[in-house]
Design a protein around this motif. Structure first.
Motif, mmCIF file in Angstrom:
data_model
loop_
_atom_site.group_PDB
_atom_site.id
_atom_site.type_symbol
_atom_site.label_atom_id
_atom_site.label_comp_id
_atom_site.label_asym_id
_atom_site.label_seq_id
_atom_site.Cartn_x
_atom_site.Cartn_y
_atom_site.Cartn_z
ATOM 1 N N PRO A 33 0.492 -1.636 0.130
ATOM 2 C CA PRO A 33 0.066 -0.645 -0.228
ATOM 3 C C PRO A 33 0.746 1.316 -0.257
ATOM 4 N N LEU A 34 0.340 2.293 -0.444
ATOM 5 C CA LEU A 34 0.235 3.798 -0.229
ATOM 6 C C LEU A 34 1.014 3.775 0.585
ATOM 7 N N ILE A 35 2.381 4.309 1.617
ATOM 8 C CA ILE A 35 2.264 5.325 2.754
ATOM 9 C C ILE A 35 2.749 7.043 2.998
ATOM 10 N N SER A 36 2.094 7.258 3.551
ATOM 11 C CA SER A 36 2.348 8.939 3.058
ATOM 12 C C SER A 36 3.359 9.861 4.194
ATOM 13 N N ILE A 37 4.335 9.877 3.899
ATOM 14 C CA ILE A 37 5.288 10.768 4.657
ATOM 15 C C ILE A 37 5.124 12.296 5.142
ATOM 16 N N ILE A 38 5.089 12.593 6.071
ATOM 17 C CA ILE A 38 4.752 13.835 6.273
ATOM 18 C C ILE A 38 5.659 14.178 7.047
ATOM 19 N N ILE A 39 5.611 15.248 6.677
ATOM 20 C CA ILE A 39 7.296 16.398 7.390
ATOM 21 C C ILE A 39 6.713 17.847 7.228
ATOM 22 N N PRO A 40 6.839 18.112 8.333
ATOM 23 C CA PRO A 40 6.382 19.048 8.619
ATOM 24 C C PRO A 40 8.025 19.745 8.909
ATOM 25 N N THR A 41 7.607 20.942 8.519
ATOM 26 C CA THR A 41 9.417 22.461 8.624
ATOM 27 C C THR A 41 8.936 23.758 9.213
ATOM 28 N N HIS A 42 9.867 24.238 9.316
ATOM 29 C CA HIS A 42 9.532 25.999 10.013
ATOM 30 C C HIS A 42 11.109 26.178 10.098
ATOM 31 N N ASN A 43 11.846 27.077 9.003
ATOM 32 C CA ASN A 43 13.276 27.230 8.578
ATOM 33 C C ASN A 43 13.855 26.117 9.513
ATOM 34 N N ASP A 45 16.103 16.088 10.455
ATOM 35 C CA ASP A 45 16.801 14.372 10.919
ATOM 36 C C ASP A 45 16.308 13.229 9.794
ATOM 37 N N ALA A 46 16.986 12.265 9.644
ATOM 38 C CA ALA A 46 17.422 11.492 8.609
ATOM 39 C C ALA A 46 16.730 10.137 9.148
ATOM 40 N N SER A 47 16.593 9.119 8.308
ATOM 41 C CA SER A 47 16.048 7.694 8.495
ATOM 42 C C SER A 47 17.262 6.854 7.977
ATOM 43 N N LEU A 48 17.326 5.695 8.354
ATOM 44 C CA LEU A 48 17.791 4.616 7.701
ATOM 45 C C LEU A 48 16.889 4.066 7.353
ATOM 46 N N LEU A 49 17.947 3.456 5.598
ATOM 47 C CA LEU A 49 17.298 3.243 4.050
ATOM 48 C C LEU A 49 15.927 2.068 4.287
ATOM 49 N N ASN A 50 15.943 1.729 5.190
ATOM 50 C CA ASN A 50 15.194 0.792 5.650
ATOM 51 C C ASN A 50 14.062 0.930 6.575
ATOM 52 N N ARG A 51 14.212 1.822 7.493
ATOM 53 C CA ARG A 51 12.925 2.269 7.937
ATOM 54 C C ARG A 51 11.677 2.641 7.391
ATOM 55 N N ILE A 52 10.678 2.667 6.736
ATOM 56 C CA ILE A 52 9.545 2.159 6.209
ATOM 57 C C ILE A 52 9.391 1.358 5.915
ATOM 58 N N GLU A 53 10.175 0.494 5.669
ATOM 59 C CA GLU A 53 9.787 -0.850 5.118
ATOM 60 C C GLU A 53 9.503 -2.340 6.673
ATOM 61 N N ILE A 54 10.725 -2.018 7.228
ATOM 62 C CA ILE A 54 10.547 -2.753 8.365
ATOM 63 C C ILE A 54 9.732 -1.805 9.928
ATOM 64 N N GLN A 55 9.037 -0.640 9.469
ATOM 65 C CA GLN A 55 7.760 -0.071 9.869
ATOM 66 C C GLN A 55 6.395 -1.027 9.038
ATOM 67 N N TYR A 56 6.958 -0.907 8.382
ATOM 68 C CA TYR A 56 5.207 -1.267 7.322
ATOM 69 C C TYR A 56 4.761 -3.205 7.909
ATOM 70 N N ASP A 57 6.808 -4.070 7.908
ATOM 71 C CA ASP A 57 6.653 -5.339 8.593
ATOM 72 C C ASP A 57 6.222 -5.600 9.578
ATOM 73 N N LEU A 58 6.609 -4.832 10.673
ATOM 74 C CA LEU A 58 5.997 -5.026 11.988
ATOM 75 C C LEU A 58 4.534 -4.908 12.106
ATOM 76 N N VAL A 59 4.185 -3.868 11.620
ATOM 77 C CA VAL A 59 2.520 -3.566 11.233
ATOM 78 C C VAL A 59 2.350 -4.860 10.967
ATOM 79 N N ILE A 60 2.019 -4.931 10.110
ATOM 80 C CA ILE A 60 1.505 -6.593 9.222
ATOM 81 C C ILE A 60 2.441 -7.427 10.131
ATOM 82 N N ARG A 61 3.214 -7.524 10.782
ATOM 83 C CA ARG A 61 3.496 -9.284 11.407
ATOM 84 C C ARG A 61 2.320 -8.922 12.335
ATOM 85 N N TYR A 62 2.522 -8.248 13.651
ATOM 86 C CA TYR A 62 1.875 -7.904 15.056
ATOM 87 C C TYR A 62 0.038 -7.997 14.792
ATOM 88 N N LYS A 63 -0.581 -7.141 13.706
ATOM 89 C CA LYS A 63 -1.729 -7.023 13.416
ATOM 90 C C LYS A 63 -2.216 -7.872 13.557
#
Length: 128
Positions: A4-14, A107-125
């Motif tokens: 599925p599509l995952i939306s990544i929201i980045i709020p920013t100010h200066n 901030d920056a994220s590791l290259l597999n952050r979103i994939e790991i989050q998604y896999d964990l959500v699916i596994r534990y859901k």
């Protein structure tokens, strides 16, 4: 299996000095079905110039700017005290993804952050 599509929201100010790294870390993710929503909370430092380079070259990067001043979000000293929540909420309104996550603009994220989050959500859901 279509992921599925995952939306990544980045709020920013200066955050013109850091937002490019934040966006690039999301573009480099191993999980590719994403949209990146940048919500600018009235920056005046060149953040738009940095973000436009990404929106012009990536069809999944979107920029929105909050165009209002809400005096209740400022303390008596004039400091913005909303901590990006207005921008996050606006990003939630714009998100089209089945799943939503957030990335800080300094901030920056590791290259597999979103994939790991998604896999964990699916596994534990499935275990509920």
């Amino acid at each position: 299996m279509n992921k599925p599509l995952i939306s990544i929201i980045i709020p920013t100010h200066n955050c013109c000095n850091t937002i490019g790294v934040a966006i690039q870390s999301m573009l480099n993710q191993t999980y590719k079905n994403t949209e990146i929503i940048i919500v600018d909370d009235n920056s005046n430092d060149g953040t738009l110039d940095v973000v436009e380079k990404f929106t012009k070259n990536h069809k999944n990067v979107f920029y929105y700017k909050l165009h209002y001043i809400d005096t209740e979000r400022f303390s008596k000293s004039g400091r913005n005290i909303n901590a990006g929540y207005m921008a996050r909420n606006y990003g939630l309104e714009k998100a089209k993804g089945e799943w939503i996550t957030f990335q800080d603009a300094d901030d920056a994220s590791l290259l597999n952050r979103i994939e790991i989050q998604y896999d964990l959500v699916i596994r534990y859901k499935k275990s509920h």
